[in-house]
Structure formats: C-alpha cells, structure tokens
Scaffold this motif. Structure first.
Motif, PDB file in Angstrom:
ATOM      1  N   LEU A 421       0.855  -1.172  -0.036  1.00 14.67           N
ATOM      2  CA  LEU A 421      -0.155   0.037   0.136  1.00 14.67           C
ATOM      3  C   LEU A 421       0.954   1.259   0.016  1.00 14.67           C
ATOM      4  CD1 LEU A 421      -2.432  -1.435   2.907  1.00 14.67           C
ATOM      5  CD2 LEU A 421      -3.011  -1.327   0.494  1.00 14.67           C
ATOM      6  N   PRO A 422       0.215   2.542  -0.157  1.00 11.76           N
ATOM      7  CA  PRO A 422       1.159   3.676  -0.265  1.00 11.76           C
ATOM      8  C   PRO A 422       1.963   3.788   0.943  1.00 11.76           C
ATOM      9  CG  PRO A 422      -1.048   4.170  -1.023  1.00 11.76           C
ATOM     10  CD  PRO A 422      -1.070   2.799  -0.584  1.00 11.76           C
ATOM     11  N   SER A 423       3.340   3.408   1.029  1.00  7.75           N
ATOM     12  CA  SER A 423       4.218   3.663   2.107  1.00  7.75           C
ATOM     13  C   SER A 423       4.070   2.500   3.257  1.00  7.75           C
ATOM     14  CB  SER A 423       4.024   5.085   3.125  1.00  7.75           C
ATOM     15  OG  SER A 423       4.148   6.215   2.207  1.00  7.75           O
ATOM     16  N   ILE A 424       3.415   1.380   2.702  1.00  7.59           N
ATOM     17  CA  ILE A 424       3.194   0.413   3.749  1.00  7.59           C
ATOM     18  C   ILE A 424       3.485  -1.128   2.955  1.00  7.59           C
ATOM     19  CG2 ILE A 424       1.654  -0.973   5.208  1.00  7.59           C
ATOM     20  CD1 ILE A 424       0.218   1.542   5.666  1.00  7.59           C
ATOM     21  N   MET A 425       4.492  -1.892   3.599  1.00  9.22           N
ATOM     22  CA  MET A 425       4.794  -3.193   3.034  1.00  9.22           C
ATOM     23  C   MET A 425       3.734  -4.295   3.756  1.00  9.22           C
ATOM     24  SD  MET A 425       8.921  -2.807   2.505  1.00  9.22           S
ATOM     25  CE  MET A 425       9.063  -4.322   1.661  1.00  9.22           C
ATOM     26  N   VAL A 426       2.993  -4.819   3.115  1.00  5.88           N
ATOM     27  CA  VAL A 426       2.120  -5.858   3.498  1.00  5.88           C
ATOM     28  C   VAL A 426       2.766  -7.255   3.467  1.00  5.88           C
ATOM     29  CG1 VAL A 426      -0.158  -6.871   3.651  1.00  5.88           C
ATOM     30  CG2 VAL A 426       0.296  -4.416   2.905  1.00  5.88           C
ATOM     31  N   PHE A 427       2.728  -7.861   4.594  1.00  3.67           N
ATOM     32  CA  PHE A 427       3.218  -9.695   4.844  1.00  3.67           C
ATOM     33  C   PHE A 427       2.269 -10.345   5.722  1.00  3.67           C
ATOM     34  CE2 PHE A 427       7.013  -6.810   4.387  1.00  3.67           C
ATOM     35  CZ  PHE A 427       8.021  -7.608   3.619  1.00  3.67           C
ATOM     36  N   PRO A 428       2.342 -11.629   5.047  1.00  2.00           N
ATOM     37  CA  PRO A 428       1.252 -12.630   5.753  1.00  2.00           C
ATOM     38  C   PRO A 428       2.115 -12.828   7.160  1.00  2.00           C
ATOM     39  CG  PRO A 428       1.963 -13.226   3.697  1.00  2.00           C
ATOM     40  CD  PRO A 428       2.796 -12.018   3.767  1.00  2.00           C
ATOM     41  N   LEU A 429       0.869 -13.062   8.115  1.00  2.00           N
ATOM     42  CA  LEU A 429       1.437 -13.580   9.594  1.00  2.00           C
ATOM     43  C   LEU A 429       2.634 -14.293   9.760  1.00  2.00           C
ATOM     44  CD1 LEU A 429      -2.241 -12.849  11.215  1.00  2.00           C
ATOM     45  CD2 LEU A 429       0.072 -11.947  11.607  1.00  2.00           C
ATOM     46  N   TYR A 430       2.808 -15.151   8.548  1.00  2.14           N
ATOM     47  CA  TYR A 430       3.522 -16.660   8.619  1.00  2.14           C
ATOM     48  C   TYR A 430       4.843 -16.107   8.104  1.00  2.14           C
ATOM     49  CZ  TYR A 430       1.966 -16.886   3.701  1.00  2.14           C
ATOM     50  OH  TYR A 430       1.693 -16.614   2.340  1.00  2.14           O
ATOM     51  N   ALA A 431       5.086 -14.672   7.603  1.00  3.33           N
ATOM     52  CA  ALA A 431       6.319 -14.235   6.885  1.00  3.33           C
ATOM     53  C   ALA A 431       6.944 -13.125   7.790  1.00  3.33           C
ATOM     54  CB  ALA A 431       5.686 -13.797   5.562  1.00  3.33           C
ATOM     55  N   VAL A 432       7.021 -13.175   9.108  1.00  6.18           N
ATOM     56  CA  VAL A 432       7.617 -12.098  10.018  1.00  6.18           C
ATOM     57  C   VAL A 432       9.242 -12.232   9.486  1.00  6.18           C
ATOM     58  CG1 VAL A 432       8.284 -11.437  12.111  1.00  6.18           C
ATOM     59  CG2 VAL A 432       6.149 -12.369  11.774  1.00  6.18           C
ATOM     60  N   LYS A 433       9.730 -13.167   9.371  1.00  9.15           N
ATOM     61  CA  LYS A 433      11.364 -13.255   9.048  1.00  9.15           C
ATOM     62  C   LYS A 433      11.434 -12.575   7.789  1.00  9.15           C
ATOM     63  CE  LYS A 433      13.878 -16.550  10.592  1.00  9.15           C
ATOM     64  NZ  LYS A 433      14.301 -17.880  10.755  1.00  9.15           N
ATOM     65  N   ASN A 434      10.434 -12.897   6.975  1.00  7.54           N
ATOM     66  CA  ASN A 434      10.808 -12.103   5.450  1.00  7.54           C
ATOM     67  C   ASN A 434      10.855 -10.584   5.488  1.00  7.54           C
ATOM     68  OD1 ASN A 434       9.661 -14.847   4.842  1.00  7.54           O
ATOM     69  ND2 ASN A 434       9.368 -14.181   2.694  1.00  7.54           N
ATOM     70  N   ALA A 435       9.880 -10.134   6.634  1.00  6.18           N
ATOM     71  CA  ALA A 435       9.983  -8.784   6.417  1.00  6.18           C
ATOM     72  C   ALA A 435      11.110  -8.041   7.297  1.00  6.18           C
ATOM     73  CB  ALA A 435       8.583  -8.307   7.520  1.00  6.18           C
ATOM     74  N   MET A 436      11.691  -8.801   8.374  1.00  8.45           N
ATOM     75  CA  MET A 436      12.818  -8.365   9.044  1.00  8.45           C
ATOM     76  C   MET A 436      13.989  -8.634   7.801  1.00  8.45           C
ATOM     77  SD  MET A 436      11.736  -7.335  11.629  1.00  8.45           S
ATOM     78  CE  MET A 436      10.418  -6.835  10.732  1.00  8.45           C
ATOM     79  N   HIS A 437      13.891  -9.216   7.032  1.00  8.03           N
ATOM     80  CA  HIS A 437      15.257  -9.628   6.068  1.00  8.03           C
ATOM     81  C   HIS A 437      15.073  -9.111   4.642  1.00  8.03           C
ATOM     82  CE1 HIS A 437      16.194 -13.215   8.823  1.00  8.03           C
ATOM     83  NE2 HIS A 437      16.345 -12.015   9.666  1.00  8.03           N
ATOM     84  N   THR A 438      13.790  -8.489   4.512  1.00 10.40           N
ATOM     85  CA  THR A 438      13.628  -7.871   2.908  1.00 10.40           C
ATOM     86  C   THR A 438      14.377  -6.534   2.793  1.00 10.40           C
ATOM     87  OG1 THR A 438      11.952  -7.558   1.484  1.00 10.40           O
ATOM     88  CG2 THR A 438      11.717  -6.534   3.644  1.00 10.40           C
TER      89      THR A 438
END
Length: 443
Positions: A421-438
């Motif tokens: 979304l504008p200024s927001i990256m959306v991750f599934p709840l199962y992908a917390v590690k993806n968000a921290m390492h992206t």
C-alpha cells in the motif's frame, strides 16, 4: 526424530572456526538446547556429556579448586573418553547446578582454547545474575527459543515450500494455492506452538488433540519449576502473575487485574522472574523519536507476551476449531494470539548472540489516540509494525506514526498475501522473517 534448527548453522560455524570461545546456550527449559548440542556432536570423533543434574557426582571435578589440566584429566578418567583438541566435544549440561563449572569456562578459554566446550542449563539466568563478570570476553552466549514458523515447516519436510516462502515479497506475492497452504500450516503452528516435544509429536502422529496433552505436561513441569525461581517468593505468587500475563497478552499490562492479591512491587518481582526464566517477554513503550529506540522508553508502560502460542492457547482454553477453521483471528481472544505470534517471531528472527528487546508506541492525545504494535530498527530506519488478526483493518495509527516520525515506510502483518500500500509493505502473518530480512525500499 531431530528437527533441524536455525542454531545448527551457528554451532557448525563455531565448530570449524580457528578461534573460538566456550559457548553458553541460554533459553527456557525444553526449547531444544541439549538436542542441538547432541546433533552438533555427530561431527566429532568423541563426545563427553556431563549432566550435573542427572549425575551430581560430576560436580566434584570442579569443586576442588583444581587447574584446567587436572580437571581435564579427571573428566577423561570419569568418562573413559579422551578429550582431544579438535576431535572431542565437551558438553556441560544443567551447569546452573554447579557454579564452579560456570566459573571454569573462562579458564578453558585461557588455558585450553583448542578444546570445544559447550555449556547449557535451564534457569541459568538466575545463577548468572548472581555471578558478577562470570566470563566477560571469554565466553560467548547463544540464545535459543522455541521453533519459529520456518523451523515448524522443516519438521514436516516442506523444504520446497519453505524455499518458495523465503523468495516471496510484496513485489513477488505467492500464488493463492501456496498462500492457502502456508495459512494452513500457520494456523496449526498457533495451536501447536514451537516447543520441540510438541512439534515432534504432531509431525509424527498428526494428532492435534494428543499435542494438547503434551502441552499440558509441559505446563505442569513449568509450574513445578516456579519453586526454583527464588526461595523467598511463594509459588502461588508466581503462578498468579503468570496467569495474569496470559490473560493480558496484547494489551498494556495492568497491575489491578481481576482477583489480584499482590502489591505492585510483588507483581514486578514475579514478572522479572518469569522473564529471566524465558517464559515471558516484555514489550516496552518508546517515544521512538530516534535511535536507539530504547533510549526513550517508559518502563511503566509494558505489554507482556508468553513465550509460546501453543501454551498460551491451552491455558486460555481457546477453541482449537476456531483457530483452525476461521479465516480471521479477530474473534479469538480479540486477536491477541496474532500479536503474540509476531512478537515471538520478531525475537527469533534476530541474531542469537544477543537478547532482543521489543518496543511499541502509543500516543494518548485527547483528540487523536494512536498505537503501533511494535517499532523496530532496520539499519538506520525506525519502522512501525502493525498486526491485523484478519485481512482488513484501519491503518490510521500507522499513517499518524509515519507522518509524525517521518518514517519512510511501515510494515503490516495480516492474513493477506504479500502486497503493498502507499508507504506500507504488507506481509502475511507467517512471513515475519521475510519482513525483517527484506530489502529496505528506496525513496
């Protein structure tokens, strides 16, 4: 059945390093510390395990104020196993029951640096807090937790699915088929939790009701340990606060909870004991005006998260059917289990060489209240993190934070697929590690 753990690669790097320090594995009971060491031991020609709890006689080796050479000689004689540099792994288990053995670790580093030495123990934090400078600079700590979601997938041999998950991102969402499959595993992860014994039972038997009985056994064992936390703190006091933490997960902890019988000081003491035991993690309020985030905290405002979702849902008696079948977690204890899951995954996604501190942000203005579930640091950015228990939800607080703190972007976790979304990256709840390492988005 050994479930591969992230810590395995750290132990392997330590094994082959030319320069190494004795390792101290730290974490709550039953999270898999001993199993990981025994798995690492398969790479050695010889393995010596001294468990001071199962065989208290081993304590005598370290209680005689001997030099390292004499200690090594006694260990070899007692176990009939050679201690050969580079070929033998020495494992000192339940070391918290033998303080002289803890003190000896620094001398292994100074006098016998070629030996591979690992120590571990349950309730170790209580002992270490009473030993000033027990081995600063001479001992390396590794912190271990229950399984994260990726390790949970590994227990079911879903390596291909795991690889696909790791490659997904808001720019590269998953096909709906794989997204639904990961949600299937994720909901079971919430119910089963990450305790190795429970996950192993479920992976082998595929009986989720039996896992609940295994969790019951673990809860009994943890509560039995309350008596070991501190002699002058009654077990009933710790149990009361433990249950208060479970009931208040996801909300700012209030000391005036229903049926409270304790003073604020007594409650704070019990919270500290639970945190040292690894059974609870604090999330502290921060003004989040700059780095480090911990520089502007308000320790009077804290949330507390239990260390495992499986144990939490069992104590609360949540509906397993709702957890598994509903396409939203909002109706299940108001979605608090989703926030707890993200908190635990944030901790597990960080370096195992340091204890992770979690923070949240709250503005209590008369005209505009706002709260961000977590604020995390990524490189030089302060990132607001919001958790949604379903696939929808207002982002008002997120946009208030982004504007007020001039953050470049925020992260939203939900049951949605990867998106943006504008200024927001959306991750599934199962992908917390993806968000921290992206990769951080470029402005």
């Amino acid at each position: 059945m050994y479930i591969p753990r992230n810590i395995d690669s750290e132990l392997e790097n330590w094994r082959v390093a030319k320069l190494r320090k004795p390792l101290l594995l730290r974490g709550a009971r039953q999270v898999g510390k001993s199993a990981a060491v025994r798995q690492c031991a398969q790479k050695f020609d010889f393995f010596i395990e001294l468990n001071f709890d199962e065989n208290p006689r081993y304590k005598g080796i370290f209680e005689q104020n001997l030099g390292i050479d004499e200690i090594i000689e006694l260990i070899q004689a007692a176990t009939n196993t050679p201690l050969v540099p580079g070929k033998t792994l020495l494992f000192l288990d339940e070391i918290q029951t033998c303080i002289p053995a803890i003190s000896s670790l620094r001398y292994f580093y100074e006098k016998a640096p070629d030996l591979h030495v690992i120590a571990a123990g349950s309730l170790l934090e209580f002992v270490l807090s009473e030993i000033p400078s027990f081995g600063v600079g001479r001992i390396r700590s590794l912190f271990m937790y229950p399984l994260d979601f990726e390790e949970f997938l590994g227990a079911f041999n879903e390596q291909i699915l795991l690889k696909t998950l790791r490659n997904a991102s808001p720019e590269k969402p998953l096909p709906d088929l794989l997204h639904d499959k990961l949600k299937y595993y994720f909901k079971r992860f919430l119910v089963v939790g990450g305790m190795p014994e429970v996950v192993r039972n479920y992976a082998q038997n595929n009986d989720i009701l039996e896992t609940q009985r295994v969790i019951d056994d673990l809860i009994v064992s943890f509560e039995s340990d309350f008596a070991k936390y501190k002699n002058r703190v009654p077990v009933a006091r710790i149990r009361e606060v433990f249950n208060a933490v479970v009931r208040q997960t996801g909300a700012q902890f209030t000391y005036s909870y229903p049926q409270a019988t304790l003073t604020n000081v007594q409650i704070k003491e019990a919270l500290d004991l639970l945190q040292r035991a690894g059974l609870a993690h604090s999330v502290t309020h921060s003004a989040a005006n700059g780095l480090p985030i911990g520089a502007e905290i308000n320790s009077k405002k804290r949330k507390w998260m239990l260390f495992d979702t499986g144990i939490m849902q069992r104590i609360l008696g949540l509906s397993i059917g709702d957890l598994l079948l509903e396409d939203t977690l909002e109706v299940i204890n108001k979605g608090a289990i989703a926030e707890q899951h993200v908190a635990l995954e944030l901790i597990k996604s960080q370096s195992p060489y340091q204890q992770v501190q979690l923070y949240y942000w709250h503005r209590d203005a008369k005209s505009s209240q706002a709260e961000i579930d977590f604020v995390v640091q990524k490189h030089s950015d302060i990132i607001p993190v919001e958790v949604k228990a379903g696939s929808r939800g207002s982002m008002q607080s997120m946009y208030i934070f982004l504007k007020e703190k001039q953050s470049r972007y925020g992260i939203r976790f939900s049951l949605e697929n990867f998106s943006s979304l504008p200024s927001i990256m959306v991750f599934p709840l199962y992908a917390v590690k993806n968000a921290m390492h992206t990769q951080v988005p470029q402005t």
